[in-house]
Design a protein around this motif. Structure first.
Motif, PDB file in Angstrom:
ATOM      1  N   MET A  39       0.853  -1.164   0.000  1.00 36.69           N
ATOM      2  CA  MET A  39       0.000   0.000   0.000  1.00 36.69           C
ATOM      3  C   MET A  39       0.903   1.232   0.000  1.00 36.69           C
ATOM      4  N   PRO A  40       0.603   2.173  -0.852  1.00 35.52           N
ATOM      5  CA  PRO A  40       1.437   3.378  -0.901  1.00 35.52           C
ATOM      6  C   PRO A  40       1.448   4.105   0.444  1.00 35.52           C
ATOM      7  N   GLN A  41       2.622   4.583   0.818  1.00 34.40           N
ATOM      8  CA  GLN A  41       2.805   5.267   2.095  1.00 34.40           C
ATOM      9  C   GLN A  41       1.930   6.517   2.209  1.00 34.40           C
ATOM     10  N   TYR A  42       1.686   7.197   1.081  1.00 30.01           N
ATOM     11  CA  TYR A  42       0.910   8.436   1.158  1.00 30.01           C
ATOM     12  C   TYR A  42      -0.525   8.190   1.625  1.00 30.01           C
ATOM     13  N   ILE A  43      -1.061   6.993   1.384  1.00 30.72           N
ATOM     14  CA  ILE A  43      -2.414   6.685   1.857  1.00 30.72           C
ATOM     15  C   ILE A  43      -2.418   6.606   3.378  1.00 30.72           C
ATOM     16  N   SER A  44      -1.426   5.937   3.947  1.00 38.66           N
ATOM     17  CA  SER A  44      -1.339   5.846   5.402  1.00 38.66           C
ATOM     18  C   SER A  44      -1.133   7.216   6.028  1.00 38.66           C
ATOM     19  N   LYS A  45      -0.299   8.019   5.419  1.00 41.56           N
ATOM     20  CA  LYS A  45      -0.043   9.369   5.954  1.00 41.56           C
ATOM     21  C   LYS A  45      -1.315  10.213   5.910  1.00 41.56           C
ATOM     22  N   ARG A  46      -2.031  10.144   4.811  1.00 40.53           N
ATOM     23  CA  ARG A  46      -3.268  10.920   4.687  1.00 40.53           C
ATOM     24  C   ARG A  46      -4.305  10.438   5.712  1.00 40.53           C
ATOM     25  N   PHE A  47      -4.377   9.127   5.900  1.00 42.86           N
ATOM     26  CA  PHE A  47      -5.294   8.565   6.880  1.00 42.86           C
ATOM     27  C   PHE A  47      -4.973   9.109   8.275  1.00 42.86           C
ATOM     28  N   GLN A  48      -3.692   9.169   8.617  1.00 44.93           N
ATOM     29  CA  GLN A  48      -3.284   9.710   9.917  1.00 44.93           C
ATOM     30  C   GLN A  48      -3.680  11.174  10.054  1.00 44.93           C
ATOM     31  N   LEU A  49      -3.568  11.932   8.986  1.00 39.58           N
ATOM     32  CA  LEU A  49      -3.971  13.338   9.034  1.00 39.58           C
ATOM     33  C   LEU A  49      -5.466  13.469   9.297  1.00 39.58           C
ATOM     34  N   TYR A  50      -6.257  12.622   8.671  1.00 39.59           N
ATOM     35  CA  TYR A  50      -7.703  12.641   8.909  1.00 39.59           C
ATOM     36  C   TYR A  50      -8.036  12.276  10.356  1.00 39.59           C
ATOM     37  N   GLU A  51      -7.340  11.273  10.887  1.00 34.66           N
ATOM     38  CA  GLU A  51      -7.566  10.880  12.282  1.00 34.66           C
ATOM     39  C   GLU A  51      -7.262  12.033  13.231  1.00 34.66           C
ATOM     40  N   LYS A  52      -6.122  12.663  13.015  1.00 35.25           N
ATOM     41  CA  LYS A  52      -5.723  13.767  13.891  1.00 35.25           C
ATOM     42  C   LYS A  52      -6.692  14.933  13.781  1.00 35.25           C
ATOM     43  N   ALA A  53      -7.132  15.244  12.571  1.00 33.95           N
ATOM     44  CA  ALA A  53      -8.087  16.334  12.374  1.00 33.95           C
ATOM     45  C   ALA A  53      -9.409  16.012  13.056  1.00 33.95           C
ATOM     46  N   TYR A  54      -9.856  14.777  12.941  1.00 32.53           N
ATOM     47  CA  TYR A  54     -11.102  14.370  13.585  1.00 32.53           C
ATOM     48  C   TYR A  54     -10.983  14.506  15.099  1.00 32.53           C
ATOM     49  N   ASN A  55      -9.881  14.006  15.649  1.00 26.06           N
ATOM     50  CA  ASN A  55      -9.694  14.058  17.097  1.00 26.06           C
ATOM     51  C   ASN A  55      -9.577  15.490  17.610  1.00 26.06           C
ATOM     52  N   LYS A  56      -8.998  16.361  16.821  1.00 23.75           N
ATOM     53  CA  LYS A  56      -8.878  17.768  17.215  1.00 23.75           C
ATOM     54  C   LYS A  56     -10.263  18.412  17.305  1.00 23.75           C
ATOM     55  N   GLU A  57     -11.131  18.070  16.379  1.00 22.80           N
ATOM     56  CA  GLU A  57     -12.486  18.629  16.348  1.00 22.80           C
ATOM     57  C   GLU A  57     -13.436  17.936  17.321  1.00 22.80           C
ATOM     58  N   ASN A  58     -13.139  16.709  17.665  1.00 22.53           N
ATOM     59  CA  ASN A  58     -14.032  15.904  18.505  1.00 22.53           C
ATOM     60  C   ASN A  58     -13.304  15.394  19.742  1.00 22.53           C
ATOM     61  N   ASN A  59     -12.753  16.294  20.509  1.00 22.95           N
ATOM     62  CA  ASN A  59     -11.926  15.872  21.640  1.00 22.95           C
ATOM     63  C   ASN A  59     -12.727  15.181  22.740  1.00 22.95           C
ATOM     64  N   LYS A  60     -14.042  15.288  22.725  1.00 19.80           N
ATOM     65  CA  LYS A  60     -14.865  14.582  23.715  1.00 19.80           C
ATOM     66  C   LYS A  60     -15.093  13.125  23.317  1.00 19.80           C
ATOM     67  N   ALA A  61     -14.955  12.835  22.057  1.00 21.01           N
ATOM     68  CA  ALA A  61     -15.139  11.464  21.560  1.00 21.01           C
ATOM     69  C   ALA A  61     -14.050  11.132  20.548  1.00 21.01           C
ATOM     70  N   PRO A  62     -12.788  11.131  20.997  1.00 19.27           N
ATOM     71  CA  PRO A  62     -11.699  10.852  20.042  1.00 19.27           C
ATOM     72  C   PRO A  62     -11.682   9.399  19.603  1.00 19.27           C
ATOM     73  N   ILE A  63     -11.134   9.173  18.440  1.00 19.49           N
ATOM     74  CA  ILE A  63     -10.931   7.802  17.976  1.00 19.49           C
ATOM     75  C   ILE A  63      -9.472   7.431  18.232  1.00 19.49           C
ATOM     76  N   GLU A  64      -9.253   6.168  18.480  1.00 20.59           N
ATOM     77  CA  GLU A  64      -7.897   5.694  18.717  1.00 20.59           C
ATOM     78  C   GLU A  64      -7.103   5.785  17.420  1.00 20.59           C
ATOM     79  N   ILE A  65      -5.887   6.240  17.524  1.00 22.32           N
ATOM     80  CA  ILE A  65      -5.029   6.333  16.348  1.00 22.32           C
ATOM     81  C   ILE A  65      -4.596   4.918  15.951  1.00 22.32           C
TER      82      ILE A  65
END
Length: 86
Positions: free
Chosen positions: A1-27
């Motif tokens: 799997m291309p590395q850029y997909i994993s990196k982009r996925f991590q960015l989405y996770e971090k952005a989600y957790n920043k916006e939803n700090n009361k219900a974060p998802i595990e990285i």
């Protein structure tokens, strides 16, 4: 799997957790989702050849070698299938 997909996925996770700090998802790694998907399919008795194709494995032996622990009762299932036909 291309590395850029994993990196982009991590960015989405971090952005989600920043916006939803009361219900974060595990990285988790995107690759972990691939393993979860394969495990679920095999536990639902989807043909390993189909699972192998979905995962992009070069051949089915890679899938079976990696996920054989998910199918410990495959011999029992085979025997039961034969007994039902009789």
């Amino acid at each position: 799997m291309p590395q850029y997909i994993s990196k982009r996925f991590q960015l989405y996770e971090k952005a989600y957790n920043k916006e939803n700090n009361k219900a974060p998802i595990e990285i988790i790694r995107f690759h972990d989702l691939k393993h979860t998907h394969a495990t679920w399919l095999l536990k639902k008795r989807i043909n390993p050849k189909i699972v192998s194709e979905r995962l992009g494995h070069a051949n089915i032996s890679i899938t079976l070698d990696t996920y054989s622990h998910v199918l410990p009762d495959i011999q029992k299932q085979a025997i039961e299938s034969i007994e039902i036909m009789q």
